[in-house]
Design an enzyme around this catalytic site. Structure first.
Site, PDB file in Angstrom:
ATOM      1  N   LYS A 216      -7.931   6.457  10.838  1.00  0.00           N
ATOM      2  CA  LYS A 216      -7.415   7.016   9.586  1.00  0.00           C
ATOM      3  C   LYS A 216      -8.462   6.813   8.502  1.00  0.00           C
ATOM      4  CE  LYS A 216      -3.865   6.341   6.047  1.00  0.00           C
ATOM      5  NZ  LYS A 216      -2.735   5.532   5.591  1.00  0.00           N
ATOM      6  N   GLU A 265       3.366   0.511  -5.556  1.00  0.00           N
ATOM      7  CA  GLU A 265       2.869  -0.322  -4.464  1.00  0.00           C
ATOM      8  C   GLU A 265       2.430  -1.708  -4.922  1.00  0.00           C
ATOM      9  OE1 GLU A 265      -0.149   0.005  -0.631  1.00  0.00           O
ATOM     10  OE2 GLU A 265       0.165   1.713  -1.956  1.00  0.00           O
TER      11      GLU A 265
END
Length: 459
Positions: A216, A265
């Protein structure tokens, strides 16, 4: 209820001067409980000096820092050195803080560059690779209690009466009643920066992943705005709080520039050696109706690409904290974390910090998570340095605070922007895996720009 038995500032200062100073210039930090105040009013009234702002995602903690007394500034990111210099500052300071409340007392607030190995651009010329500020005045709201920490320097020949008088005058000025905040204009122009290069970088990333060199890679891009008037920090922060109530809201002012945003987050929270982190990766829009929203939620929970992306983060965080923590608890399956414009796959993490470790150890291990960098980390970062047409600066990096009791909290600075007078740069990224579609990733970043676009006057 206000603590009526607290030591007054003048009595503390007289006691310090009577005992003599152990240093030529002595840092003193004094905390008292005060009457309720409006954090946004204090933020606006402190605009003559550099400011910072922090709101925790559960709305239980607000921090408003006014003025720049001391800064720890580093041209390179060295987490151990940051910790050592902060500890040395605390050890030499006289700290009067009778309240066992996280965020009160001597505290520094700041940020760290996403990748200090990337050649910095002029966009971030006023922000260092890592930079932490001790404010002159720190206003704290914790649940339903309100506190003020005053930080100042004394020396042997100081006029203590005049010092106390000046501090009290400034405190009264910052706590005045304020009828309202400055108005905010509109967005005159939007420009997608280096968009062709960014789209090509997605194709390059997919090829790298398909060649089994990475799993990724996260790629970010910049949207440059022209504003009809100066982006007022206090007004933008107010709008972020109103529109993103479940997010951290942060702002760090540096001269006439301000980096701010509303991020969902958390990187890490540490209170009394109890750690909380979170895995937040995998994104979908909100549905226009309750039924549509539930359908999107169901699809997100069962989407292979998003679940794979989320699992990268879960496994990385587990590996990152195993050496430093005990009693690690991570649920087996994620839930969905809804925001105004988006919803994310979410898994909470809790643990207990082992002795002899500190919050910067964990920040170093956790940043960047696969949600912001990719996996494997070093390969993904090398790809980003070479192909991403953007110096991220503090975007996507840790921003937060640490106090003199080693409590602290850092969030990941996403859904953010850098305001420079009547211009602003917004940042958004997406995680590229082998099955990514270029158009879908582009649309995802457009959605991620929305929170900042809306508060700056966009439609």
């Amino acid at each position: 209820m206000i603590d009526q038995n607290a030591v007054s500032l003048d009595k503390l200062l007289n006691s310090i001067m009577d005992q003599g100073l152990s240093h030529n210039r002595q840092l003193v930090s004094y905390t008292k409980q005060i009457q309720p105040f409006n954090p946004l009013s204090v933020l606006e009234l402190g605009k003559e000096e550099d400011r910072f702002f922090w709101k925790r995602n559960d709305n239980c903690l607000y921090l408003v820092g006014i003025g720049n007394l001391i800064e720890l500034v580093f041209d390179r990111v060295n987490y151990q050195k940051i910790h050592e210099e902060w500890n040395a500052l605390v050890d030499k300071a006289i700290v009067h803080n009778p309240y066992p409340v996280p965020g009160t007392g001597l505290l520094s607030f700041g940020g760290i560059a996403f990748d200090d190995r990337r050649e910095p651009s002029t966009l971030w010329k006023n922000f260092s690779a890592s930079q932490f500020r001790v404010p002159k005045f720190l206003f704290i709201k914790y649940n339903d209690a309100y506190y003020l920490t005053i930080n100042f320097i004394v020396h042997a020949h100081i006029n203590s009466d005049l010092l106390v008088q000046n501090i009290q005058q400034k405190e009264q000025q910052l706590l005045q009643d304020l009828s309202g905040l400055p108005p905010l204009g509109t967005i005159l122009k939007e420009e997608e920066m280096d968009i062709a290069k960014w789209l090509q970088s997605i194709e390059n990333a997919k090829q790298t992943i398909q060649n089994h060199l990475a799993e990724k890679i996260v790629l970010a891009r910049e949207l440059r705005l022209k504003l009809s008037s100066t982006g007022e920090m206090s007004t933008v922060v107010k709008r972020l709080i109103e529109t993103q109530p479940k997010s951290y809201v942060f702002a760090f002012e540096q001269g006439d520039e301000c980096f701010l945003g509303a991020t969902p987050e958390r990187l890490i929270r540490l209170e009394d050696d109890q750690l909380e982190s979170m895995c937040l990766a995998g994104t979908a829009p909100r549905g226009e109706t309750d039924m549509a929203d539930e359908q999107v939620r169901h699809e997100l929970l069962n989407d292979k690409k998003n679940r794979e992306e989320h699992d990268f983060v879960v496994q990385m965080i587990r590996r990152a904290i195993e050496r430093y923590c005990v009693d690690i608890r991570i649920p087996d399956t994620p839930t969905v974390f809804p925001l105004k414009n988006l919803q994310h796959l979410y898994t909470p993490v809790t643990a207990q910090l082992k002795r002899d470790y500190h919050i910067f150890d964990l920040v170093e291990q956790l940043h960047p998570t696969p949600a912001l960098g990719g996996t494997p980390k070093e390969i993904a970062l090398a790809f980003i340095r070479k192909h991403e047409p953007l110096d991220r600066g503090w975007y996507g990096a840790p921003i937060g605070w640490v106090d003199h009791r080693n409590n602290g909290e850092f969030a990941v600075a996403i859904r953010s922007g850098l305001i420079q007078s009547n211009a602003a740069s917004l940042f958004a990224g997406c995680g590229i895996v082998k099955d990514s579609e270029v158009e879908a990733e582009y649309e995802e970043t457009k959605i991620k720009f929305l929170p900042m676009l809306h508060v700056l006057g966009g439609k």
